[in-house]
Motif scaffolding. Structure first.
Motif, PDB file in Angstrom:
ATOM      1  N   CYS A 204      26.314  40.287-101.524  1.00 18.56           N
ATOM      2  CA  CYS A 204      25.726  41.467-102.605  1.00 18.56           C
ATOM      3  C   CYS A 204      25.445  42.026-103.111  1.00 18.56           C
ATOM      4  O   CYS A 204      24.307  41.457-103.125  1.00 18.56           O
ATOM      5  CB  CYS A 204      26.432  40.525-104.352  1.00 18.56           C
ATOM      6  N   VAL A 205      24.445  43.293-102.607  1.00 12.74           N
ATOM      7  CA  VAL A 205      24.216  44.758-102.427  1.00 12.74           C
ATOM      8  C   VAL A 205      24.664  45.517-104.087  1.00 12.74           C
ATOM      9  O   VAL A 205      25.284  46.089-102.904  1.00 12.74           O
ATOM     10  CB  VAL A 205      23.624  44.677-101.084  1.00 12.74           C
ATOM     11  N   ILE A 206      23.570  45.641-104.308  1.00 15.99           N
ATOM     12  CA  ILE A 206      23.622  46.473-105.532  1.00 15.99           C
ATOM     13  C   ILE A 206      22.526  47.946-105.104  1.00 15.99           C
ATOM     14  O   ILE A 206      21.495  47.623-104.822  1.00 15.99           O
ATOM     15  CB  ILE A 206      23.996  46.429-106.745  1.00 15.99           C
ATOM     16  N   ASP A 207      22.988  48.848-106.003  1.00 12.76           N
ATOM     17  CA  ASP A 207      21.605  50.040-105.489  1.00 12.76           C
ATOM     18  C   ASP A 207      20.901  49.925-107.203  1.00 12.76           C
ATOM     19  O   ASP A 207      21.782  50.566-108.150  1.00 12.76           O
ATOM     20  CB  ASP A 207      22.277  51.502-105.453  1.00 12.76           C
ATOM     21  N   VAL A 208      19.724  50.182-107.187  1.00  9.49           N
ATOM     22  CA  VAL A 208      19.240  49.709-108.342  1.00  9.49           C
ATOM     23  C   VAL A 208      18.557  51.292-108.763  1.00  9.49           C
ATOM     24  O   VAL A 208      17.300  51.842-108.021  1.00  9.49           O
ATOM     25  CB  VAL A 208      18.546  48.757-109.016  1.00  9.49           C
ATOM     26  N   VAL A 209      18.825  51.781-110.172  1.00 10.22           N
ATOM     27  CA  VAL A 209      17.745  53.567-110.758  1.00 10.22           C
ATOM     28  C   VAL A 209      16.975  52.442-110.899  1.00 10.22           C
ATOM     29  O   VAL A 209      16.513  51.554-111.758  1.00 10.22           O
ATOM     30  CB  VAL A 209      18.273  54.149-111.334  1.00 10.22           C
ATOM     31  N   VAL A 223      16.426  52.137-104.801  1.00 11.09           N
ATOM     32  CA  VAL A 223      16.465  50.670-104.123  1.00 11.09           C
ATOM     33  C   VAL A 223      17.717  49.270-103.802  1.00 11.09           C
ATOM     34  O   VAL A 223      18.333  49.636-105.022  1.00 11.09           O
ATOM     35  CB  VAL A 223      14.772  50.238-104.592  1.00 11.09           C
ATOM     36  N   SER A 224      17.543  49.227-103.279  1.00  9.55           N
ATOM     37  CA  SER A 224      19.108  48.415-102.404  1.00  9.55           C
ATOM     38  C   SER A 224      18.304  47.092-102.934  1.00  9.55           C
ATOM     39  O   SER A 224      17.266  46.630-102.362  1.00  9.55           O
ATOM     40  CB  SER A 224      19.177  48.462-101.452  1.00  9.55           C
ATOM     41  N   GLU A 225      19.373  46.110-103.943  1.00  7.98           N
ATOM     42  CA  GLU A 225      18.626  44.675-104.469  1.00  7.98           C
ATOM     43  C   GLU A 225      20.038  43.745-104.172  1.00  7.98           C
ATOM     44  O   GLU A 225      20.953  44.092-104.399  1.00  7.98           O
ATOM     45  CB  GLU A 225      18.894  45.123-105.984  1.00  7.98           C
ATOM     46  N   GLU A 226      19.413  42.913-103.495  1.00  7.69           N
ATOM     47  CA  GLU A 226      20.253  41.274-103.261  1.00  7.69           C
ATOM     48  C   GLU A 226      20.280  40.266-104.030  1.00  7.69           C
ATOM     49  O   GLU A 226      19.472  39.808-104.457  1.00  7.69           O
ATOM     50  CB  GLU A 226      19.886  40.924-101.815  1.00  7.69           C
ATOM     51  N   LEU A 227      21.653  41.047-104.696  1.00 13.27           N
ATOM     52  CA  LEU A 227      21.841  39.688-105.487  1.00 13.27           C
ATOM     53  C   LEU A 227      22.336  38.171-105.032  1.00 13.27           C
ATOM     54  O   LEU A 227      21.915  37.560-105.297  1.00 13.27           O
ATOM     55  CB  LEU A 227      22.839  40.128-107.119  1.00 13.27           C
ATOM     56  N   THR A 228      23.128  38.360-103.777  1.00 13.88           N
ATOM     57  CA  THR A 228      23.169  37.103-103.384  1.00 13.88           C
ATOM     58  C   THR A 228      22.917  36.927-101.546  1.00 13.88           C
ATOM     59  O   THR A 228      22.903  38.058-101.126  1.00 13.88           O
ATOM     60  CB  THR A 228      24.721  36.143-102.555  1.00 13.88           C
ATOM     61  N   GLY A 229      22.502  36.310-100.859  1.00 14.04           N
ATOM     62  CA  GLY A 229      22.621  36.330 -99.485  1.00 14.04           C
ATOM     63  C   GLY A 229      23.958  35.087 -98.766  1.00 14.04           C
ATOM     64  O   GLY A 229      24.658  35.937 -99.149  1.00 14.04           O
ATOM     65  N   THR A 230      23.652  34.727 -97.792  1.00 16.56           N
ATOM     66  CA  THR A 230      24.898  34.248 -96.816  1.00 16.56           C
ATOM     67  C   THR A 230      24.498  32.929 -96.843  1.00 16.56           C
ATOM     68  O   THR A 230      24.256  32.374 -98.461  1.00 16.56           O
ATOM     69  CB  THR A 230      23.899  34.107 -95.535  1.00 16.56           C
ATOM     70  N   TYR A 231      25.287  31.995 -96.501  1.00 17.47           N
ATOM     71  CA  TYR A 231      26.442  30.897 -97.049  1.00 17.47           C
ATOM     72  C   TYR A 231      25.204  29.453 -96.758  1.00 17.47           C
ATOM     73  O   TYR A 231      24.789  29.122 -97.787  1.00 17.47           O
ATOM     74  CB  TYR A 231      27.352  30.433 -96.346  1.00 17.47           C
ATOM     75  N   VAL A 232      23.871  30.264 -95.951  1.00 18.73           N
ATOM     76  CA  VAL A 232      23.053  29.264 -95.695  1.00 18.73           C
ATOM     77  C   VAL A 232      22.018  29.230 -97.169  1.00 18.73           C
ATOM     78  O   VAL A 232      21.913  27.925 -97.790  1.00 18.73           O
ATOM     79  CB  VAL A 232      21.711  29.166 -94.869  1.00 18.73           C
ATOM     80  N   ASP A 233      21.864  30.625 -97.588  1.00 16.66           N
ATOM     81  CA  ASP A 233      21.376  30.783 -98.612  1.00 16.66           C
ATOM     82  C   ASP A 233      21.328  29.910-100.424  1.00 16.66           C
ATOM     83  O   ASP A 233      21.133  29.606-100.734  1.00 16.66           O
ATOM     84  CB  ASP A 233      20.418  32.155 -99.472  1.00 16.66           C
ATOM     85  N   LEU A 234      23.120  30.730-100.285  1.00 17.97           N
ATOM     86  CA  LEU A 234      23.829  30.171-101.094  1.00 17.97           C
ATOM     87  C   LEU A 234      24.115  28.518-101.643  1.00 17.97           C
ATOM     88  O   LEU A 234      23.742  27.947-102.299  1.00 17.97           O
ATOM     89  CB  LEU A 234      24.880  30.762-101.255  1.00 17.97           C
ATOM     90  N   GLY A 235      23.663  27.871-100.157  1.00 20.25           N
ATOM     91  CA  GLY A 235      24.115  26.783-100.615  1.00 20.25           C
ATOM     92  C   GLY A 235      25.328  25.975-100.749  1.00 20.25           C
ATOM     93  O   GLY A 235      24.842  24.500-102.299  1.00 20.25           O
ATOM     94  N   LEU A 236      25.973  26.340-101.447  1.00 14.07           N
ATOM     95  CA  LEU A 236      27.481  26.363-102.345  1.00 14.07           C
ATOM     96  C   LEU A 236      28.711  25.430-101.040  1.00 14.07           C
ATOM     97  O   LEU A 236      28.276  25.268-100.122  1.00 14.07           O
ATOM     98  CB  LEU A 236      27.517  26.835-103.067  1.00 14.07           C
ATOM     99  N   ARG A 237      29.876  25.393-101.476  1.00 15.62           N
ATOM    100  CA  ARG A 237      31.177  25.281-101.060  1.00 15.62           C
ATOM    101  C   ARG A 237      31.036  26.439-100.381  1.00 15.62           C
ATOM    102  O   ARG A 237      31.531  27.024-100.147  1.00 15.62           O
ATOM    103  CB  ARG A 237      31.735  25.236-102.053  1.00 15.62           C
ATOM    104  N   CYS A 238      30.176  26.194 -98.856  1.00 19.14           N
ATOM    105  CA  CYS A 238      31.102  27.799 -97.810  1.00 19.14           C
ATOM    106  C   CYS A 238      31.109  27.143 -96.620  1.00 19.14           C
ATOM    107  O   CYS A 238      32.649  25.718 -96.520  1.00 19.14           O
ATOM    108  CB  CYS A 238      29.471  28.372 -97.652  1.00 19.14           C
ATOM    109  N   GLU A 239      30.593  27.053 -95.547  1.00 23.12           N
ATOM    110  CA  GLU A 239      31.246  26.335 -94.211  1.00 23.12           C
ATOM    111  C   GLU A 239      31.085  25.433 -93.981  1.00 23.12           C
ATOM    112  O   GLU A 239      29.962  24.807 -94.303  1.00 23.12           O
ATOM    113  CB  GLU A 239      30.292  27.371 -92.917  1.00 23.12           C
TER     114      GLU A 239
END
Length: 365
Positions: A204-209, A223-239
């Protein structure tokens, strides 16, 4: 959040305009002057963002431009609010907060309006940790809210294994000023750490002023700001992987895997007269992981690189993080686990890390 107690206000009769005191008039003049200053800064800000060459036009409330010199403020670019991933992330986080705070009968409806004063974060951390924070329950003044926020954020940073002094993606000022980006960063970090039973949208990447005032002039950048990364970074119920299958459907085979890994690590640790009996608990402080990497790679890990007898969560987290760095230095991929999970003695995460080492070094003599 709903049902917040408010200080009682006496029912005093309204003053007649003709009876206004001298000090009332002075106060009115001061307020008018302040409003005029804010309006002037708003015009400057709008000019800075709408000036030729600007890729986006941003309509921001006047208070967001009321900056001191060299002060910086950031906000989500309005069009990013239409991003489906951001909408989904906010909705999922609100549902998670309300589930956690159900015993407190607190209902969050708006991220920025309900979380800026620290009360919701206070209750959220208490529910997640089952520990009571030493802060005032209700604070009405701005100074009181900021003081409470400082205590709550210090507690959150400690839980997350972060340095007290930063830099972090959130702060007292950013959260109290209703900076949605900072609030979301802290919520995502807490959800990850406590392994919330939710699936946040990936990448989830958003534009920030970002607006900064320099020498009386407002400057901005996007600038672009990353709020969440990939499933490996999230460490939640994923793959799901083989270990998920073993845990869910083949506990007998899981025991075989554990015995094989235990034999593998003890074969190495016996070289320095050490032995492991419990994979889940004895690797949680990171000491054996650091020593194991040195043995597998044929070098001595200097004792000043890690804590030999770690006592605190922070020291254990440092050790595990250090061992992960040694793994990546040796050419292994990034471990499919988070250091926090190992410290929290999550068996599945520990097995994933050890199995990665077993696959690489099983034929090493």
């Amino acid at each position: 959040a709903s049902q917040r107690p408010k200080s009682p206000r006496p029912n005093t009769p309204r003053k007649d305009e003709a009876n206004e005191s001298f000090w009332d008039k002075i106060g009115t003049l001061g307020r008018k002057k302040k409003i005029k200053e804010v309006q002037e800064v708003q015009v400057e800000g709008k000019h800075a963002i709408d000036s030729p060459g600007s890729p986006m036009s941003v309509d921001v409330p006047p208070d967001d431009y009321n900056l001191d010199d060299n002060e910086e403020r950031s906000m989500i670019e309005p069009r990013s609010y239409e991003d489906p991933k951001l909408k989904e992330l906010i909705e999922i986080l609100i549902e998670w907060i309300n589930d956690v705070l159900a015993p407190e009968r607190i209902i969050v409806k708006h991220i920025e309006e309900d979380l800026y004063d620290g009360m919701v974060f206070h209750k959220l951390i208490e529910q997640l940790t089952n520990k009571t924070l030493n802060v005032q329950e209700v604070t009405q003044s701005e100074a009181g809210q900021k003081q409470k926020l400082q205590t709550v954020i210090n507690s959150a940073n400690h839980i997350l294994g972060l340095s007290r002094y930063g830099p972090h993606k959130w702060s007292v000022e950013s959260i109290h000023s209703k900076n949605v980006v900072a609030i979301l960063h802290l919520l995502v970090a807490l959800a990850r750490h406590f392994r919330a039973p939710i699936r946040m949208p990936e990448k989830c990447v958003i534009d920030v002023v970002i607006v900064q005032k320099r020498d009386g002039q407002l400057n901005h950048r996007i600038v672009s700001e990353e709020l969440t990364g990939t499933y490996v970074d999230l460490g939640l119920r994923c793959e799901r992987d083989a270990f998920d299958t073993l845990f869910d459907h083949a506990p007998d085979k899981l025991q075989v895997v554990k015995r094989s890994l235990l034999t593998f690590v003890n074969k190495q640790l016996n070289k320095i007269n050490l032995e492991v009996g419990d994979l889940e608990a004895e690797f949680s402080d990171g000491v054996y992981l650091c020593l194991l990497m040195g043995l597998l790679e044929g070098y001595f890990v200097p004792l000043h690189h890690f804590f030999l007898t770690p006592k605190t969560f922070d020291e254990k987290l440092h050790n595990v993080t250090q061992s992960f760095e040694l793994m990546m230095d040796a050419g292994l991929g990034k471990p499919k686990a988070r250091p926090e999970d190992i410290v929290n003695a999550d068996l599945k995460s520990t097995l994933r890390v050890l199995y990665n080492l077993f696959t690489r070094y099983k034929n090493t003599h």
